[in-house]
Every structure is written in C-alpha cells, then in structure tokens.
Write a protein that holds these residues in place. Structure first.
Motif, PDB file in Angstrom:
ATOM      1  N   GLY A 158       7.685 -26.391   9.923  1.00  0.00           N
ATOM      2  CA  GLY A 158       7.211 -25.040   9.656  1.00  0.00           C
ATOM      3  C   GLY A 158       8.252 -24.193   8.955  1.00  0.00           C
ATOM      4  N   ASP A 159       9.522 -24.308   9.393  1.00  0.00           N
ATOM      5  CA  ASP A 159      10.607 -23.560   8.749  1.00  0.00           C
ATOM      6  C   ASP A 159      10.772 -23.975   7.292  1.00  0.00           C
ATOM      7  OD1 ASP A 159      11.029 -22.318  11.155  1.00  0.00           O
ATOM      8  OD2 ASP A 159      12.748 -23.563  11.724  1.00  0.00           O
ATOM      9  N   LYS A 160      10.617 -25.262   7.036  1.00  0.00           N
ATOM     10  CA  LYS A 160      10.757 -25.759   5.660  1.00  0.00           C
ATOM     11  C   LYS A 160       9.652 -25.198   4.774  1.00  0.00           C
ATOM     12  CE  LYS A 160      10.844 -30.083   3.010  1.00  0.00           C
ATOM     13  NZ  LYS A 160      10.746 -31.559   3.103  1.00  0.00           N
ATOM     14  N   TYR A 161       8.400 -25.225   5.282  1.00  0.00           N
ATOM     15  CA  TYR A 161       7.280 -24.687   4.501  1.00  0.00           C
ATOM     16  C   TYR A 161       7.415 -23.178   4.312  1.00  0.00           C
ATOM     17  CZ  TYR A 161       4.672 -29.084   4.777  1.00  0.00           C
ATOM     18  OH  TYR A 161       4.261 -30.386   4.641  1.00  0.00           O
ATOM     19  N   LEU A 162       7.877 -22.485   5.353  1.00  0.00           N
ATOM     20  CA  LEU A 162       8.012 -21.025   5.267  1.00  0.00           C
ATOM     21  C   LEU A 162       9.059 -20.628   4.234  1.00  0.00           C
ATOM     22  CD1 LEU A 162       7.115 -18.286   6.405  1.00  0.00           C
ATOM     23  CD2 LEU A 162       8.909 -18.490   8.129  1.00  0.00           C
ATOM     24  N   LYS A 163      10.156 -21.367   4.194  1.00  0.00           N
ATOM     25  CA  LYS A 163      11.202 -21.068   3.218  1.00  0.00           C
ATOM     26  C   LYS A 163      10.691 -21.252   1.799  1.00  0.00           C
ATOM     27  CE  LYS A 163      16.050 -22.048   2.150  1.00  0.00           C
ATOM     28  NZ  LYS A 163      17.237 -22.854   2.511  1.00  0.00           N
ATOM     29  N   LYS A 172       0.531 -23.943   5.389  1.00  0.00           N
ATOM     30  CA  LYS A 172       1.071 -25.171   5.986  1.00  0.00           C
ATOM     31  C   LYS A 172       2.052 -24.834   7.105  1.00  0.00           C
ATOM     32  CE  LYS A 172       0.589 -27.871   1.733  1.00  0.00           C
ATOM     33  NZ  LYS A 172       1.298 -28.628   0.677  1.00  0.00           N
ATOM     34  N   ALA A 173       2.867 -23.794   6.892  1.00  0.00           N
ATOM     35  CA  ALA A 173       3.822 -23.402   7.923  1.00  0.00           C
ATOM     36  C   ALA A 173       3.091 -22.961   9.189  1.00  0.00           C
ATOM     37  CB  ALA A 173       4.711 -22.269   7.405  1.00  0.00           C
ATOM     38  N   ARG A 176       7.176 -15.160  15.906  1.00  0.00           N
ATOM     39  CA  ARG A 176       7.564 -14.212  14.854  1.00  0.00           C
ATOM     40  C   ARG A 176       7.248 -14.798  13.471  1.00  0.00           C
ATOM     41  NH1 ARG A 176      12.387 -11.946  12.340  1.00  0.00           N
ATOM     42  NH2 ARG A 176      11.503 -10.906  10.484  1.00  0.00           N
ATOM     43  N   HIS A 177       7.617 -16.083  13.262  1.00  0.00           N
ATOM     44  CA  HIS A 177       7.316 -16.722  11.984  1.00  0.00           C
ATOM     45  C   HIS A 177       5.804 -16.830  11.774  1.00  0.00           C
ATOM     46  CE1 HIS A 177      11.416 -17.290  11.294  1.00  0.00           C
ATOM     47  NE2 HIS A 177      11.605 -18.464  11.884  1.00  0.00           N
ATOM     48  N   LEU A 178       5.077 -17.127  12.847  1.00  0.00           N
ATOM     49  CA  LEU A 178       3.622 -17.231  12.756  1.00  0.00           C
ATOM     50  C   LEU A 178       3.012 -15.874  12.388  1.00  0.00           C
ATOM     51  CD1 LEU A 178       1.503 -19.439  13.122  1.00  0.00           C
ATOM     52  CD2 LEU A 178       1.264 -18.736  15.502  1.00  0.00           C
ATOM     53  N   MET A 179       3.559 -14.808  12.956  1.00  0.00           N
ATOM     54  CA  MET A 179       3.110 -13.460  12.618  1.00  0.00           C
ATOM     55  C   MET A 179       3.332 -13.175  11.133  1.00  0.00           C
ATOM     56  SD  MET A 179       4.403  -9.819  14.247  1.00  0.00           S
ATOM     57  CE  MET A 179       6.083 -10.011  13.596  1.00  0.00           C
ATOM     58  N   ASP A 232      -7.470 -11.126  11.899  1.00  0.00           N
ATOM     59  CA  ASP A 232      -7.845 -11.474  13.275  1.00  0.00           C
ATOM     60  C   ASP A 232      -6.746 -12.276  13.977  1.00  0.00           C
ATOM     61  OD1 ASP A 232     -10.439 -10.272  13.173  1.00  0.00           O
ATOM     62  OD2 ASP A 232     -11.093 -11.947  11.945  1.00  0.00           O
ATOM     63  N   ARG A 233      -6.285 -13.342  13.321  1.00  0.00           N
ATOM     64  CA  ARG A 233      -5.226 -14.153  13.945  1.00  0.00           C
ATOM     65  C   ARG A 233      -3.891 -13.410  13.968  1.00  0.00           C
ATOM     66  NH1 ARG A 233      -6.051 -20.194  11.515  1.00  0.00           N
ATOM     67  NH2 ARG A 233      -6.548 -19.052   9.613  1.00  0.00           N
ATOM     68  N   LEU A 234      -3.681 -12.513  12.999  1.00  0.00           N
ATOM     69  CA  LEU A 234      -2.462 -11.703  13.017  1.00  0.00           C
ATOM     70  C   LEU A 234      -2.441 -10.793  14.235  1.00  0.00           C
ATOM     71  CD1 LEU A 234       0.131 -10.574  11.768  1.00  0.00           C
ATOM     72  CD2 LEU A 234      -1.301  -9.007  10.435  1.00  0.00           C
ATOM     73  N   THR A 235      -3.573 -10.145  14.520  1.00  0.00           N
ATOM     74  CA  THR A 235      -3.645  -9.248  15.683  1.00  0.00           C
ATOM     75  C   THR A 235      -3.376 -10.007  16.975  1.00  0.00           C
ATOM     76  OG1 THR A 235      -5.258  -7.864  14.522  1.00  0.00           O
ATOM     77  CG2 THR A 235      -5.124  -7.622  16.909  1.00  0.00           C
ATOM     78  N   GLN A 236      -3.972 -11.195  17.111  1.00  0.00           N
ATOM     79  CA  GLN A 236      -3.756 -12.004  18.311  1.00  0.00           C
ATOM     80  C   GLN A 236      -2.277 -12.391  18.457  1.00  0.00           C
ATOM     81  OE1 GLN A 236      -6.426 -15.323  17.956  1.00  0.00           O
ATOM     82  NE2 GLN A 236      -8.245 -14.036  17.840  1.00  0.00           N
ATOM     83  N   THR A 237      -1.660 -12.765  17.344  1.00  0.00           N
ATOM     84  CA  THR A 237      -0.255 -13.184  17.396  1.00  0.00           C
ATOM     85  C   THR A 237       0.658 -12.011  17.720  1.00  0.00           C
ATOM     86  OG1 THR A 237      -0.772 -14.846  15.704  1.00  0.00           O
ATOM     87  CG2 THR A 237       1.550 -14.396  16.121  1.00  0.00           C
ATOM     88  N   ILE A 238       0.355 -10.817  17.170  1.00  0.00           N
ATOM     89  CA  ILE A 238       1.162  -9.625  17.467  1.00  0.00           C
ATOM     90  C   ILE A 238       1.131  -9.326  18.960  1.00  0.00           C
ATOM     91  CG2 ILE A 238       1.230  -7.110  17.204  1.00  0.00           C
ATOM     92  CD1 ILE A 238       0.453  -7.503  14.288  1.00  0.00           C
ATOM     93  N   PHE A 239      -0.064  -9.301  19.538  1.00  0.00           N
ATOM     94  CA  PHE A 239      -0.175  -9.015  20.979  1.00  0.00           C
ATOM     95  C   PHE A 239       0.534 -10.080  21.817  1.00  0.00           C
ATOM     96  CE2 PHE A 239      -4.306  -6.509  20.211  1.00  0.00           C
ATOM     97  CZ  PHE A 239      -3.575  -5.345  20.050  1.00  0.00           C
TER      98      PHE A 239
END
Length: 533
Positions: free
Chosen positions: A35-40, A46-47, A72-75, A85-92
């Motif tokens: 995930g870190d590799k894809y995010l970078k 994919k991340a 945090r990375h998922l957010m 929708d998934r952003l709100t769930q991840t924030i909470f």
C-alpha cells in the motif's frame, strides 16, 4: 486397514489446505508495504485495497500505531478518490481510535479532512472551525511529521479562503504553508522538500490569479517552474493559474496528463473524471475549439447521470439502513402494536368475508332467477308461445343489466428507444440544472423541454418514471433535494428548506416528504444526526 489409511491422508490434506488458507502473521506487513508503494506512486485505488486487507488481518490488532498509520493513509486515498461514503467511515474510525489511545496528531488529521469537506459542501463556518482546530491541535504535538501535516493543513486553508474570495487570508495561509514546507522532517530528502514547495507555489499562483493580481501570480508561477518534481498527478494544482492567465496550451497539457493518470488508475466515471472533463470543455471553449468542447460536455452529461443514479442508490440504501436500526431499537414495542393490529385486521377481515358471502349469495339468487327466466323464455320460443309474461320480461331486463367480462386484452407496447432517450435527457437536465426549484415548473414546461405532446409525454412518464404524473415527478425531485438540505444545513428551519426546494407551502412539503420517506423532515434530520454522533 486401507480405509483407515485413506482417512488419515484425507485429514492431513484438509489440515494442510486449512493452514495454507490461514493468513500468516506477516501478511499485514506485506499488505502495508504494498500500500505504501502504491501510495507513493499516487495509485490510490490499489493502495486502498492493500490497506483494507491489512486492517482485516486479526494480527494487526496488537499494533495500535500500525492501525493509526494505515487508517490515515486510507483516509488520504479515499479523499483523493472523492469517495465520500468510505471517507466518512474511515474518518470516524480513525478519530475514535486516536481518541481512545490519546494520539492528538492523528485526531488533528481527521479534523483537517473533515473541515475541508464541510467547506466544500457549503458548511463553511464548520469547515473553518475544524481546520483551525486541526492546526492548533497539531502544533501542540511532538509528531515527527507535524511540519508536513501542517503544510497540508495550510494548503487546505489557502484553497478555502481563495474560493471564498478572502485573498488576503489566503496569502497569509500560503506564507505559513511555505514556512512549514521549509522545515526539516525525518527521512525527508531534497526531492520531497522540492515537491512540497512546488505545491506551495502552485496554490499561491492560483489564489493570486483569482484575485486579479497577475503580476504577483506570474512570480509565483516562475518559482513553481524552478522546482523539478513534476508529475502527472501533482501538476493539476497549477491549472487554475494557467487557465486564468491564458496559458491554454500548457493548461491543456496538464489536463491531458492528469486524465492519463486517472485512466491508469482505472478511474473513468468518478467525480474526479467529471471535474476533469468539465475543465476540458471550458478550456476548449476558451480556445475556440467548440467541437471538442461539445464532445467533452457530452461526456460530462453521461458521467453526471451515472453518478446521480449511483448516488441515489447509495442514498436510498443509507436511508434503509437507518430505518432498520430504528426498527431494531423499538422492536419490543412494535410487537405489541403488531399483535393489536393483527387482531383488528382479523376482525375487519371477518366483516369483509361476511359481507362478501352475503353479496355472493344475493348475486347467486339473482343469477338463478335470471337463468330460470331464460329457461322459461327458451321453452316458450320452442313451443311457439309469445314471450309476453311479466316473468319473462323481467328476466330479460335483469339479463341486460349484467356486466359481461371483456376478453379483449390490450396489446403490449414495445419499448420506444427514442422516448427512453428523451426521458433520460429531460431527467438529466431537470436534475443537473435544478429546474425543479422553479415554483412555476409544470407539465407544459417539461413537454416544451423535450418537444413532445401531452399524449406522448404521459406514456413516457408511465413507462420510464416511478411517478404517476408530472406533478408527482417534480415534487419528488424537490423533496429529495430538501432531504439533502436537511443534512447539509442543520441551521435551516423546515420552512426555509421547503422554500429553498421550490415548495413555498410547508404543509405541502411535509406531506410529500412523509409519503416518500415515511417520516417527517424533523424525524429524518434527527435520525441522521444520531447516526453522525
């Protein structure tokens, strides 16, 4: 003996397959690394998939720090993907975990992201409050990457203030953003520092161009050009300056490279692609290439319709889930009501059955009387007697009053592709341009919109719409818009919501709202407020 041997071998194979299927303790480490590799590389979809797998691994529960970082990375991934929708769930989820372990830095990150989304959705006061809270909370921490995060927080505020026309505040935030970008961070190399400054100058050039201060904007653009960390993903930050300053060819190159990035992500029908195509249409129009502007505009309409359909499905599913939760909390009381209702229904059913049986008996007696009269008439005709007796005349009159079943069936009309296209075109325009907010919108206006007569329009509504007529269709659009305003503007009264939705009569708005959502607007707002808490 052979049976025992086969049984032992079979059990051994089953255990071997089962042990292979069980995730190893190091699986979440590899998923996080991927995930870190894809995010970078800015491959956010994919991340996000890798991070989701890591969080599902039961072994990660032993590492709170790893959960915080991955969430945090998922957010950030869902933020870039504009997946609300998934952003709100991840924030909470991240905020709850950060509060439980007392990590103020990660809690501040959630408030910064929430603030920007609140501002984008029109809740500007709450958006600024959340971002200011995030800044002060992060400043008070000893988080090793707090300067990087503060740089991002100030970047959000630059965009927000510029969008609201508060350019002096935007410049103040830009200066603070530059100061944070120059602060050293652990493991940060020259390239990462250069990338941070590149974003600073891009946002500053945009804000100055929006303010009409083109001389200063050009200087910021020149500083941006001196940085060397160009990328298809990051360079979209400079687009607004390029558009406003007339650098159309360079602006088009930035858009095309960003579009290539999105397609590489497999992203073709999201809000990001919708925004990109909308920018392309405006840019081509500015360049005088109206043919390409029209093509981009057509794609915008197609994606907007797809997103509207998807969003409505998600919205209805969310409403359904909330109603299910409310039903579960009141289930005991509901059982009593259902039993009482069942008794009442049985009583009513008994009365209906009794009435129906009496009605059948009375009809059977009438039919028997008529049949007897017809039989007498038949015998009189066979015997050559004139059918003039009062019984025969009465029998014939009763026979004439009977309603015979009509065996004719209507031909099933085949679906008309042209009518379907016209209906989709009308529904898209009414939804996209919010024509339903006009209190004077009615059937005649909708007919003129697509150029059909009332007979054809009525058939289209019955085939392709859930509404029985144009009035119900329009008011349904208004109520759905009002439902969104109820959540986005908790400070508005129901009367204000009704007026903003195109229904000046609050009682009418309440009546239509209850017909669609099976609850009052106040109850709807209260349920969603409880869900957010």
């Amino acid at each position: 003996m052979m049976l025992r041997i086969f049984l032992i071998i079979g059990l051994w194979l089953v255990s071997l397959v089962g042990s292979a299927a069980q995730p190893s303790a190091d699986d979440w480490h590899s998923d996080r690394a991927a995930g870190d590799k894809y995010l970078k590389a800015n491959h956010h979809m994919k991340a996000a998939a890798c991070y989701e797998r890591a969080l599902k691994n039961p072994d990660i529960k032993d590492s709170i720090e790893a959960q915080l970082v991955i969430l945090r990375h998922l957010m950030d991934c869902y933020d870039q993907m504009v997946d609300a929708d998934r952003l709100t769930q991840t924030i909470f989820r991240l905020r709850k975990l950060a509060q439980e372990c007392g990590n103020k830095a990660f809690e501040a990150m959630t408030y910064a992201t929430s603030g920007r989304w609140h501002h984008y959705n029109g809740q500007k006061k709450k958006g600024y409050e959340y971002c200011a809270k995030a800044v002060e909370m992060m400043k008070a921490t000893d988080h090793p990457y707090k300067h990087v995060d503060l740089r991002n927080f100030y970047g959000h505020l630059v965009r927000m203030y510029a969008r609201d026309g508060r350019y002096d505040m935007a410049m103040r935030m830009s200066q603070l953003q530059e100061e944070e970008a120059r602060e050293p961070a652990p493991t940060q190399n020259t390239e990462e520092t250069d990338r941070g400054l590149r974003r600073v100058y891009a946002l500053r050039a945009n804000a100055l161009a929006m303010a009409g201060r083109m001389g200063e904007a050009d200087k910021a653009y020149a500083m941006w050009k001196k940085t060397c960390c160009s990328s298809d993903f990051d360079d979209i930050d400079i687009y607004r300056y390029l558009y406003l300053s007339g650098h159309c060819d360079e602006a088009l190159d930035v858009l095309q490279r960003y579009g290539k990035y999105l397609k590489g992500e497999g992203d073709t029908t999201s809000y990001r692609m919708l925004s990109l195509l909308n920018r392309e249409a405006l840019l081509y129009a500015k360049m005088g290439d109206f043919e390409k502007a029209g093509e981009a505009g057509t794609k915008v309409g197609d994606i907007a319709l797809s997103l509207h359909t998807k969003r409505m499905g998600v919205h209805m599913q969310t409403t359904y889930n909330l109603l299910e939760e409310q039903d579960a909390s009141n289930r005991k009381a509901l059982w009593v009501s259902m039993l009482s209702l069942l008794v009442v229904m049985l009583v009513i059913l008994g009365i209906v059955v009794l009435y129906y049986m009496r009605h059948i008996r009375r009809r059977n007696r009438t039919m028997l009387k008529v049949l007897n009269g017809l039989d007498a008439y038949r015998r009189a005709v066979i015997n050559g007697e004139p059918p003039t007796s009062p019984e025969l005349v009465k029998a014939i009159e009763e026979l004439q009053t009977l309603e015979l079943p009509d065996d004719k069936t209507e031909d099933v009309e085949q679906p008309d592709d042209e009518d379907r296209r016209l209906y989709v075109e009308m529904d898209t325009q009414v939804t996209r341009d919010r024509l339903f907010l006009d209190p004077n919108l009615g059937r005649e206006e909708l007919m003129r919109l697509i150029g059909v007569d009332k007979n054809r329009f009525g058939k289209m509504m019955s085939k392709y719409s859930d509404a029985s007529n144009a009035s119900v269709y329009i008011n349904t659009k208004r109520v759905e818009f009002g439902a969104r305003l109820l959540l986005e503007h908790p400070e508005y009264t129901v009367a204000t919501i009704a007026s903003e939705s195109g229904l000046s009569n609050t009682m009418t708005f309440n009546r239509y709202f209850k017909e669609i959502y099976n609850m009052t607007p106040s109850e709807y707002r209260e349920i969603f407020a409880q869900k957010e808490q």
